[in-house]
Design an enzyme around this catalytic site. Structure first.
Site, short mmCIF file in Angstrom:
data_model
loop_
_atom_site.label_atom_id
_atom_site.label_comp_id
_atom_site.label_asym_id
_atom_site.label_seq_id
_atom_site.Cartn_x
_atom_site.Cartn_y
_atom_site.Cartn_z
N ARG A 1 0.83 -1.23 0.00
CA ARG A 1 0.00 0.00 0.00
C ARG A 1 0.85 1.27 0.00
NH1 ARG A 1 -2.48 -3.36 3.71
NH2 ARG A 1 -4.66 -3.90 3.31
N ILE A 2 1.90 1.28 0.84
CA ILE A 2 2.71 2.50 0.97
C ILE A 2 3.53 2.73 -0.30
CG2 ILE A 2 4.52 3.66 2.30
CD1 ILE A 2 3.56 2.03 4.76
N ASP B 1 9.41 -5.75 -6.21
CA ASP B 1 8.75 -6.48 -5.14
C ASP B 1 8.73 -7.95 -5.54
OD1 ASP B 1 6.88 -7.50 -3.14
OD2 ASP B 1 6.27 -5.42 -2.87
N PRO C 1 9.16 -4.51 4.88
CA PRO C 1 9.36 -4.76 6.32
C PRO C 1 10.82 -5.10 6.63
CG PRO C 1 7.84 -6.37 5.32
CD PRO C 1 8.43 -5.58 4.21
N ALA D 1 10.78 3.08 6.56
CA ALA D 1 10.21 1.76 6.86
C ALA D 1 10.73 1.22 8.19
CB ALA D 1 10.51 0.81 5.71
N ARG D 2 11.86 0.55 8.19
CA ARG D 2 12.43 0.03 9.43
C ARG D 2 13.93 0.32 9.45
NH1 ARG D 2 8.33 0.39 11.47
NH2 ARG D 2 7.01 -1.19 12.43
N ASP E 1 14.00 8.41 8.43
CA ASP E 1 12.98 8.65 9.45
C ASP E 1 12.98 7.52 10.48
OD1 ASP E 1 10.73 10.12 10.54
OD2 ASP E 1 9.50 8.44 9.85
N GLU F 1 16.91 3.17 17.21
CA GLU F 1 16.03 4.28 17.58
C GLU F 1 15.23 4.04 18.87
OE1 GLU F 1 13.46 3.95 13.98
OE2 GLU F 1 11.81 3.96 15.40
N HIS G 1 11.07 9.08 13.35
CA HIS G 1 9.96 8.15 13.06
C HIS G 1 8.61 8.89 13.05
CE1 HIS G 1 9.26 3.54 13.16
NE2 HIS G 1 8.29 4.12 12.48
#
Ligand code: COI
Length: 332
Positions: free
Chosen positions: A154-155, A174, A206, A233-234, A258, A263, A295
């Protein structure tokens, strides 16, 4: 039905209270995180809602089972801090909020990129010092760049729309191909090709887990000179030291981060009066070529409201019907 919501921030409270009033369901709001100690507050409740970045301790789930609570509903999307085995052992079902606002994250990817392309961090620092010169901060235009989108969930798909709107050439990777994007011919065959052909790589996948990174000295060596990395994302997708070194050496132009691999306990905390011991993060903060934020890509009124209410709706569905469309497959 009585629910309890853990780790609630001030900015989330009003949405939970409104939901509770409209649904006529009692929700106890707790600002503490969900731990083996605080889970005791849940005695007598039917379901637990929570959000936190810290790992959920396995002992929490033994206590939930003991109290007869069999659903944990998360207000966020990521489930990488939840020990699935402990949930399964205690017959606890898990839900998340998979789509609180893909646009919030996608818009932030381009926000950070624009700031970097126009050297805003350096320019604003100069202006703060009353230095109003243009050079050396000449900008680059997004419409001249190829943006590689890693991950077309979705993102990623929301990001593709926005980047195309700015006139960038967009390519994507993907494992699973979206039929619409396939028709548009956006997919490249593998990640290596995405890295090789992109001026900007934006990550929307992810965590890879087990210490595996996507951006590290090896993959950076495959990337175009002067390329940019964006991570909303991560944090553990990137070896930040390798990335910093690549920017410092001039191989890469810069990055928008971000999220950060270390973190937890730092982002969304006020550490302004404390000694700062993370050297890599300190260098990144000081560099004009890194846009570093704590974040906040998700942090919009729309997203926060959806996180608060969708998690509660998922809980109600689980408690009433034994299932919900947001239930996570915990595997065998
Ligand atoms: C998630 O939803 O998993 C996020 O990464 C955003 C979080 C900081 C609420």
């Amino acid at each position: 039905m009585k629910l309890i919501d853990f780790g609630v921030r001030e900015d989330e409270k009003k949405y939970i209270e409104e939901w509770s009033k409209e649904s006529n369901i009692e929700v106890k709001i707790v600002s503490d995180l969900l731990t083996p100690e605080t889970v005791q507050l849940a005695k007598g409740y039917d379901g637990i809602v929570a959000y936190q970045q810290l790992p959920y301790d396995e002992k929490i789930f033994d206590t939930m089972n003991e109290y007869g609570i069999h659903v944990l509903s998360l207000r966020n999307v990521g489930v990488d801090n939840v020990p699935f085995a402990a949930l399964k052992k205690n017959q606890i079902r898990l839900t998340n909020v998979p789509s609180y606002s893909p646009e919030a994250i996608a818009e932030y990817s381009v926000t950070g990129l624009m700031a970097l392309l126009r050297n805003l961090k350096h320019m604003i620092r100069k202006v703060d010092q009353h230095d109003f010169q243009w050079a050396p901060d000449i900008g680059r235009e997004l419409n001249q760049l190829t943006v590689g989108v890693a991950g077309t969930g979705r993102i990623g798909r929301a990001a593709i729309k926005i980047y195309q709107g700015f006139g960038a050439k967009v390519i994507a990777y993907d494992k699973f191909h979206n039929p619409e994007l396939e028709k548009e011919g956006l997919y490249v065959d593998d990640l290596d090709t995405l890295l090789k052909e992109s001026d900007v790589v934006t990550l929307h996948i992810p965590s890879l887990g087990k210490g595996n990174t996507l951006i590290n000295s090896k993959s950076i060596s495959e990337m175009k000179d002067n390329a940019i990395v964006i991570n909303t994302a991560r944090g553990d997708l990137i070896n930040t030291k390798d990335l910093y070194d690549a920017v410092a050496s001039g191989k890469l132009y810069g990055a928008v981060l971000d999220v950060y691999e270390k973190e937890v306990g730092v982002f969304n905390s006020d550490l302004s009066d404390q000694e700062f011991s993370d050297e890599v993060l300190d260098k990144v903060i000081k560099s004009p070529r890194f846009i570093l934020t704590p974040h906040i890509a998700f942090y919009t009124t729309k997203a926060v409201k959806n996180m608060a209410t969708v998690s509660l709706n998922a809980m109600v569905s689980e408690l009433k019907t034994g299932a919900s469309e947001n239930e996570i497959d915990l595997g065998k």
